[in-house]
Design a protein around this motif. Structure first.
Motif, PDB file in Angstrom:
ATOM      1  N   GLN A   1      -2.604   4.231  -1.275  1.00  0.00           N
ATOM      2  CA  GLN A   1      -3.801   4.007  -2.084  1.00  0.00           C
ATOM      3  C   GLN A   1      -5.015   3.835  -1.181  1.00  0.00           C
ATOM      4  O   GLN A   1      -4.895   3.608   0.014  1.00  0.00           O
ATOM      5  CB  GLN A   1      -3.621   2.745  -2.939  1.00  0.00           C
ATOM      6  CG  GLN A   1      -2.392   2.783  -3.798  1.00  0.00           C
ATOM      7  CD  GLN A   1      -1.800   1.394  -4.011  1.00  0.00           C
ATOM      8  OE1 GLN A   1      -1.982   0.511  -3.208  1.00  0.00           O
ATOM      9  NE2 GLN A   1      -1.052   1.248  -5.096  1.00  0.00           N
ATOM     10  N   SER A   2      -6.189   3.899  -1.779  1.00  0.00           N
ATOM     11  CA  SER A   2      -7.410   3.623  -1.022  1.00  0.00           C
ATOM     12  C   SER A   2      -7.453   2.133  -0.682  1.00  0.00           C
ATOM     13  O   SER A   2      -6.716   1.333  -1.249  1.00  0.00           O
ATOM     14  CB  SER A   2      -8.635   4.028  -1.837  1.00  0.00           C
ATOM     15  OG  SER A   2      -8.688   3.304  -3.041  1.00  0.00           O
TER      16      SER A   2
ATOM     17  N   ASN B   1       0.855  -1.178   0.000  1.00  0.00           N
ATOM     18  CA  ASN B   1       0.000   0.000   0.000  1.00  0.00           C
ATOM     19  C   ASN B   1       0.895   1.234   0.000  1.00  0.00           C
ATOM     20  O   ASN B   1       1.601   1.490   0.960  1.00  0.00           O
ATOM     21  CB  ASN B   1      -0.920  -0.006   1.215  1.00  0.00           C
ATOM     22  CG  ASN B   1      -1.919   1.125   1.157  1.00  0.00           C
ATOM     23  OD1 ASN B   1      -1.705   2.138   0.504  1.00  0.00           O
ATOM     24  ND2 ASN B   1      -3.021   0.958   1.849  1.00  0.00           N
ATOM     25  N   ASN B   2       0.841   1.972  -1.072  1.00  0.00           N
ATOM     26  CA  ASN B   2       1.613   3.207  -1.205  1.00  0.00           C
ATOM     27  C   ASN B   2       0.684   4.408  -1.137  1.00  0.00           C
ATOM     28  O   ASN B   2       0.704   5.276  -2.000  1.00  0.00           O
ATOM     29  CB  ASN B   2       2.397   3.206  -2.532  1.00  0.00           C
ATOM     30  CG  ASN B   2       3.429   2.115  -2.571  1.00  0.00           C
ATOM     31  OD1 ASN B   2       4.078   1.836  -1.576  1.00  0.00           O
ATOM     32  ND2 ASN B   2       3.575   1.480  -3.724  1.00  0.00           N
TER      33      ASN B   2
END
Length: 141
Positions: free
Chosen positions: A94-95, A91-92
């Protein structure tokens, strides 16, 4: 006559060599808190396949009640941290996601460890690393 018998000796040819069958497998993993000793409500299921001929592993991972920061495939004995095989998701910023999928080719060592049942999925969050995990099981098609 003795020399005539020796000259008729048969030698095995390349054509008589038997190759082992190429197998395909269905891969599944039930991912939960049992392997990590956390109180997480998160669960997940990995479904996929592996083909010995192409050396390709294809997967789809669905999860719920968890917001992963990192999902990895690891190789090692039960209860160990294991060695990183492949990063499946990071997860960078992101939603929130509820699934990830993909495919990749295995090296001979990775294939051997997969077939021995040494691979597991680890899902990490900001709370715990890993928060939930599950062992990959193989069933021959």
């Amino acid at each position: 006559m003795f020399f005539a018998l020796l000259s008729c000796k048969k030698t095995p040819s390349e054509e008589t060599r038997i190759n082992p069958p190429v197998r395909s497998y269905i891969i599944t993993a039930r991912i939960d808190k049992k392997g990590t000793n956390t109180d997480s409500e998160g669960t997940g299921v990995l479904k996929g396949s592996y083909d010995e001929g192409s050396k390709t592993l294809t997967y789809k991972l669905d999860f719920e009640n968890i917001r992963p920061t990192l999902i990895t495939l690891r190789s090692g004995i039960k209860g160990s941290v294991g060695e990183l095989v492949r990063e499946l998701y990071r997860n960078n910023g992101q939603s929130a996601v509820t699934s990830t999928q993909g495919s990749f080719n295995l090296t001979p060592l990775q294939e051997r460890n997969l077939l021995k049942g040494l691979w597991f999925v680890a899902i990490s969050t900001t709370l715990a690393s890993p928060e939930i995990s599950g062992v990959l099981t193989l069933k021959q098609k």
